[in-house]
Design a protein around this motif. Structure first.
Motif, PDB file in Angstrom:
ATOM      1  N   VAL A   1     -31.841  11.565 -15.386  1.00 17.10           N
ATOM      2  CA  VAL A   1     -30.852  11.165 -14.375  1.00 17.10           C
ATOM      3  C   VAL A   1     -29.861  12.306 -14.179  1.00 17.10           C
ATOM      4  N   GLN A   2     -29.585  12.604 -12.934  1.00 12.03           N
ATOM      5  CA  GLN A   2     -28.661  13.700 -12.661  1.00 12.03           C
ATOM      6  C   GLN A   2     -27.922  13.459 -11.351  1.00 12.03           C
ATOM      7  N   LEU A   3     -26.616  13.766 -11.393  1.00 16.48           N
ATOM      8  CA  LEU A   3     -25.807  13.849 -10.190  1.00 16.48           C
ATOM      9  C   LEU A   3     -25.200  15.246 -10.188  1.00 16.48           C
ATOM     10  N   GLN A   4     -25.530  16.012  -9.179  1.00 17.46           N
ATOM     11  CA  GLN A   4     -25.109  17.408  -9.114  1.00 17.46           C
ATOM     12  C   GLN A   4     -24.144  17.585  -7.946  1.00 17.46           C
ATOM     13  N   ALA A   5     -22.868  17.757  -8.270  1.00 13.13           N
ATOM     14  CA  ALA A   5     -21.838  17.917  -7.241  1.00 13.13           C
ATOM     15  C   ALA A   5     -21.662  19.382  -6.902  1.00 13.13           C
ATOM     16  N   TYR A  94     -15.435  14.161  -8.940  1.00 12.24           N
ATOM     17  CA  TYR A  94     -16.658  13.702  -9.573  1.00 12.24           C
ATOM     18  C   TYR A  94     -17.375  12.698  -8.678  1.00 12.24           C
ATOM     19  N   CYS A  95     -18.660  12.883  -8.479  1.00  5.64           N
ATOM     20  CA  CYS A  95     -19.431  11.822  -7.836  1.00  5.64           C
ATOM     21  C   CYS A  95     -19.871  10.819  -8.900  1.00  5.64           C
ATOM     22  N   ALA A  96     -20.107   9.593  -8.452  1.00  5.42           N
ATOM     23  CA  ALA A  96     -20.371   8.514  -9.390  1.00  5.42           C
ATOM     24  C   ALA A  96     -21.304   7.492  -8.763  1.00  5.42           C
ATOM     25  N   ALA A  97     -22.065   6.812  -9.611  1.00  2.00           N
ATOM     26  CA  ALA A  97     -22.992   5.784  -9.143  1.00  2.00           C
ATOM     27  C   ALA A  97     -22.834   4.529  -9.989  1.00  2.00           C
ATOM     28  N   ASP A  98     -22.788   3.392  -9.313  1.00  2.69           N
ATOM     29  CA  ASP A  98     -22.558   2.100  -9.970  1.00  2.69           C
ATOM     30  C   ASP A  98     -23.598   1.108  -9.473  1.00  2.69           C
ATOM     31  N   TRP A  99     -24.462   0.633 -10.375  1.00  4.82           N
ATOM     32  CA  TRP A  99     -25.540  -0.276  -9.972  1.00  4.82           C
ATOM     33  C   TRP A  99     -25.034  -1.690  -9.715  1.00  4.82           C
ATOM     34  N   SER A 100     -24.070  -2.135 -10.517  1.00  6.17           N
ATOM     35  CA  SER A 100     -23.674  -3.548 -10.480  1.00  6.17           C
ATOM     36  C   SER A 100     -22.432  -3.819  -9.639  1.00  6.17           C
ATOM     37  N   ALA A 101     -21.950  -2.803  -8.923  1.00  7.34           N
ATOM     38  CA  ALA A 101     -20.697  -2.978  -8.177  1.00  7.34           C
ATOM     39  C   ALA A 101     -20.810  -4.136  -7.180  1.00  7.34           C
ATOM     40  N   ARG A 102     -19.814  -5.003  -7.204  1.00 12.00           N
ATOM     41  CA  ARG A 102     -19.769  -6.124  -6.246  1.00 12.00           C
ATOM     42  C   ARG A 102     -18.784  -5.867  -5.133  1.00 12.00           C
ATOM     43  N   ASN A 103     -17.959  -4.839  -5.291  1.00 16.83           N
ATOM     44  CA  ASN A 103     -17.136  -4.392  -4.178  1.00 16.83           C
ATOM     45  C   ASN A 103     -17.063  -2.873  -4.247  1.00 16.83           C
ATOM     46  N   ILE A 111     -18.828   2.650 -14.187  1.00 13.65           N
ATOM     47  CA  ILE A 111     -19.741   3.632 -13.613  1.00 13.65           C
ATOM     48  C   ILE A 111     -20.934   3.862 -14.533  1.00 13.65           C
ATOM     49  N   ASP A 112     -22.119   3.878 -13.937  1.00 18.75           N
ATOM     50  CA  ASP A 112     -23.328   4.125 -14.715  1.00 18.75           C
ATOM     51  C   ASP A 112     -23.616   5.620 -14.882  1.00 18.75           C
ATOM     52  N   TYR A 113     -23.456   6.373 -13.793  1.00 18.23           N
ATOM     53  CA  TYR A 113     -23.771   7.803 -13.841  1.00 18.23           C
ATOM     54  C   TYR A 113     -22.646   8.611 -13.214  1.00 18.23           C
ATOM     55  N   TRP A 114     -22.336   9.738 -13.848  1.00 15.91           N
ATOM     56  CA  TRP A 114     -21.312  10.662 -13.357  1.00 15.91           C
ATOM     57  C   TRP A 114     -21.930  12.013 -13.053  1.00 15.91           C
ATOM     58  N   GLY A 115     -21.419  12.660 -12.015  1.00 14.92           N
ATOM     59  CA  GLY A 115     -21.721  14.060 -11.794  1.00 14.92           C
ATOM     60  C   GLY A 115     -20.863  14.921 -12.695  1.00 14.92           C
TER      61      GLY A 115
END
Length: 124
Positions: A1-5, A94-103, A111-115
């Motif tokens: 898994v990768q987030l590249q900013a 930082y970019c970020a990804a959240d699988w369970s976000a409801r809003n 946050i699940d993954y961070w750049g």
């Protein structure tokens, strides 16, 4: 898994920058994605987020009307267009990804993954 900013740099007050974040290793459009920023000595601050299909967005009050977030679910990228920058926007972004976000007002501890972060410096 990768987030590249990428896309950070030095810009004068009133200028513009466009940040980009490339995602890999996970199903990108299953996640709400967004941006946080951090200055030395402070915690990460929510900046903006965009829904899984790009249908809606959310912004911190401090950037509303100046920043625009977008995503490309084919290229697995999220972007942050920043306009009318001020010295107060200086931070590591930082970019970020959240699988369970409801809003869309993402919380740092969910946050699940961070750049890795990209530095934006606004200075004359």
């Amino acid at each position: 898994v990768q987030l590249q900013a990428s896309g950070g740099g030095l810009v004068q007050p009133g200028g513009s920058l466009r940040l980009s974040c490339a995602a890999s290793g996970f199903t990108f459009d299953d996640y709400v994605v967004g941006w946080f920023r951090q200055v030395p000595g402070k915690g990460r601050e929510f900046v903006a987020a965009i829904a899984r299909r790009g249908s809606s967005t959310a912004y911190a009050d401090s950037v509303k009307g100046r920043f625009a977030i977008s995503r490309d679910n084919v290229k697995n990228r999220v972007y942050l267009a920043m306009n009318y920058l001020t010295p107060e926007d200086t931070a590591v972004y930082y970019c970020a990804a959240d699988w369970s976000a409801r809003n869309l007002f993402l919380e740092e501890n969910a946050i699940d993954y961070w750049g890795q972060g990209t530095l934006v410096t606004v200075s004359s």
